[in-house]
Design a protein around this motif. Structure first.
Motif, short mmCIF file in Angstrom:
data_model
loop_
_atom_site.label_atom_id
_atom_site.label_comp_id
_atom_site.label_asym_id
_atom_site.label_seq_id
_atom_site.Cartn_x
_atom_site.Cartn_y
_atom_site.Cartn_z
N ILE A 1 12.78 42.02 50.99
CA ILE A 1 13.99 42.13 50.18
C ILE A 1 15.20 41.60 50.93
N SER A 2 15.35 42.03 52.21
CA SER A 2 16.55 41.62 52.92
C SER A 2 16.54 40.12 53.20
N ALA B 1 19.12 37.24 51.76
CA ALA B 1 19.83 36.38 52.71
C ALA B 1 19.62 34.91 52.34
N LEU B 2 18.37 34.56 51.97
CA LEU B 2 18.08 33.19 51.54
C LEU B 2 18.92 32.83 50.33
N ALA B 3 18.92 33.74 49.36
CA ALA B 3 19.59 33.47 48.09
C ALA B 3 21.10 33.34 48.26
N THR B 4 21.64 33.91 49.31
CA THR B 4 23.09 33.75 49.52
C THR B 4 23.40 32.62 50.48
N ALA C 1 19.00 50.17 55.37
CA ALA C 1 18.26 49.27 56.25
C ALA C 1 18.27 47.86 55.68
N ILE C 2 18.08 47.76 54.37
CA ILE C 2 18.05 46.44 53.74
C ILE C 2 19.40 45.74 53.88
N TYR D 1 19.99 42.34 55.92
CA TYR D 1 20.50 41.21 55.14
C TYR D 1 21.67 40.55 55.88
N VAL D 2 22.63 41.37 56.28
CA VAL D 2 23.79 40.85 57.01
C VAL D 2 23.34 40.15 58.29
#
Lengths: 299, 250
Positions: free
Chosen positions: B55-56, B60-63, B113-114, B118-119
């Motif tokens: 998920i994270s 991250a990819l999508a942003t 955590a996600i 992600y950050v």
């Protein structure tokens, strides 16, 4: 390259000289501590008291219990504050003992064979407990761990539990409580997290029951309460000094230096000191120093 | 055989020797006992670990990739510093601190955590996307423009394929780091294989440590290899050959 080697050797040589000249005393000892507030405070007090008596003290803190014990056995650490219950059950696979003096004498004689000397038993009993929110517990009618066991057996999968990895997997921790009282949290009900967050999680109603240490100030702060251990599963965990015998024999004065501490400290005092650090955000050094000054142990 | 190849060969040999003796030690001491005795718990922890990573990283990819593309368009280039510095900030804060901050408003558990991971994954992807797109030869874009391609066509048919190598390398870095860092999710009650790693540390019990840490390592290595494969197929053959030629020329 040559320059680099020269530089490094000069540095090493000067560092060695500095250490050699350091203060002119050669009474050196390493004080170890585990990874929670009470241990930080006790270790800091020990450091201050020993330094007052011309020791040069190294600190090795923030360790899990078993890691600290290994460090003590291997000689990396010389002096620690240890709990009688942990010494008996975790390190020596002995039966838990709930009477204070009996527990202390038992661990003293068992550990003597492993070149570890126990001294200075205090009145701080930091036993494990299970804690709940006062309002929630009242509503569910849970006062003792037996009540909790009954409630869980009637409503399985309902209550969430928060614990650190140590309590969650230790024989004198959750597995033992479950066995003694005859209930079980499902795997998905046990949330393992860093110790300290468990109170936070309980307070935020993210979980319903959490592990606790009896002297932790957050129990009071968050309106939590300790469930009564009606089967007396949790043994005596009186904080005492546990030293390498070799250190004890070399510096027998350590026992005397720490005597006022172990005489004076009890559960209530300790909870208060923990409160100053955990809730009032004072730093460990100040809290330890103030206490020692107020009681006239240091200038 | 020249000297360099010889050294490389010896290093490889030592490396494999270390790995083999490690696993020999692990199996002869039954260090995977947690894994064999509690397979259900292991699968639970593993799937939670994967869930957090998936998920994270996907977020991250999508942003980061669209942001990277946007930052290299003429009209938005002036905002690049803002995005890159924000992402930089995310990366410079120690991962444990990000976890603690995220927990402040998301509470304990998997969401915090996600968010933290992600950050943490943004920067490598963003930077490599920007670097990859910037390195595309302007002559190729000019030629495409001359052939009458639209900006969209140029992006998808020329720029992205030519930047693929760099972009995928960024994704690889981000995800491999992410898999390791997810072990810290334990600290805030996020679960995952970190639970066994920390149990191992706190109880000084190697069976927990090994049963938790080895699967995490294997997971990271496997994912890394998968992305290498992906890199091989996604990068156009021409670019691959050109890069190989360039390396050999040096």
């Amino acid at each position: 390259m040559k320059k680099l080697i020269m530089g490094i050797s000069t540095l090493t040589a000067s560092a060695a000289m500095l250490t050699a000249c350091g203060g002119g005393n050669d009474k050196e000892v390493t004080v170890g501590a585990k990874n929670f507030t009470e241990q930080f405070i006790l270790a800091k007090m020990t450091e201050i008291m020993l330094e007052e008596n011309d020791f040069s003290v190294d600190m090795a803190d923030n360790m899990g219990s078993t890691a600290l014990r290994q460090a003590l056995e291997s000689g990396e650490v010389g002096v620690t504050w240890e709990y009688t219950g942990t010494g008996l059950i975790t390190y020596n696979d002995e039966e838990p003992i709930s009477e204070k003096d009996e527990a202390f004498e038992a661990i003293q004689s068992i550990d003597a064979e492993q070149d570890i000397t126990w001294t200075n038993p205090s009145n701080i009993d930091n036993t494990y407990t299970l804690v709940m929110r006062e309002a929630d517990g009242e509503e569910k009618g849970i006062e003792t761990i037996s009540d909790l066991a009954d409630y869980i057996n009637e409503n399985p999968e309902e209550m969430e539990f928060a614990t650190d990895a140590e309590f969650g997997n230790r024989e004198d921790g959750l597995p033992g409580v479950e066995e003694t009282y005859g209930f079980e949290f499902g795997n998905s009900q046990v949330n393992e997290m860093s110790y300290g967050l468990n109170y936070e999680a309980l307070n935020n109603e993210e979980v319903d029951v959490a592990m606790g240490h009896a002297t932790d100030s957050r129990i009071e702060e968050y309106n939590l309460y300790n469930l009564e251990d009606d089967e007396q599963f949790f043994p005596s965990y009186h904080a005492s000094v546990s030293m390498r015998t070799e250190v004890y024999e070399e510096y027998p004065e350590i026992e005397e230096i720490l005597e006022p501490l172990s005489q004076e400290l009890d559960g209530e005092t300790m909870t208060g000191l923990n409160y100053q650090v955990d809730i009032e955000d004072e730093n460990v050094d100040d809290v330890a120093r103030n206490y020692l000054q107020e009681n006239g142990f240091i200038e | 055989m020249n000297k360099k190849a010889m050294i490389a060969w010896i290093v490889k040999l030592i490396f494999w020797g270390v790995i083999i003796s490690f696993f020999w030690w692990v199996f002869s001491n039954n260090m995977f006992s947690q894994l064999t005795e509690n397979p259900d718990q292991f699968l639970g922890l593993l799937s939670r670990h994967l869930q957090i990573v998936l998920i994270s990283s996907s977020l991250a990819l999508a942003t980061a990739i669209p942001a990277g593309i946007l930052m290299t368009r003429k009209n938005y280039q002036k905002y690049e510093w803002l995005f890159v510095n924000t992402a930089n900030l995310g990366q410079t804060i120690p991962s444990i601190a990000i976890l603690a901050l995220a927990m402040g408003f998301l509470g304990i558990g998997i969401q915090a955590a996600i968010l933290a991971l992600y950050v943490y994954s943004l920067l490598p992807i963003l930077q490599n996307t920007i670097a990859g797109l910037k390195s595309v030869n302007p002559a190729a874009k000019d030629a495409a423009l001359g052939m009458g391609m639209t900006p969209g066509q140029i992006l998808f048919k020329i720029e992205l394929p030519m930047a693929a190598n760099s972009i995928i390398a960024g994704i690889r870095t981000a995800i491999v780091l992410n898999i390791g860092t997810t072990a810290l999710a334990y600290l805030i009650g996020g679960g995952g294989l970190g639970v066994w790693i920390f149990t191992g540390i706190q109880l000084f019990d190697n069976t927990y440590l090994i049963s938790g840490a080895v699967p995490v390592t294997l997971l990271a290595v496997t994912v890394d290899q998968l992305f290498r494969l992906l890199q091989f197929f996604m990068v156009p053959k021409g670019i691959r050959l050109a890069q190989k030629a360039a390396v050999n020329a040096v």
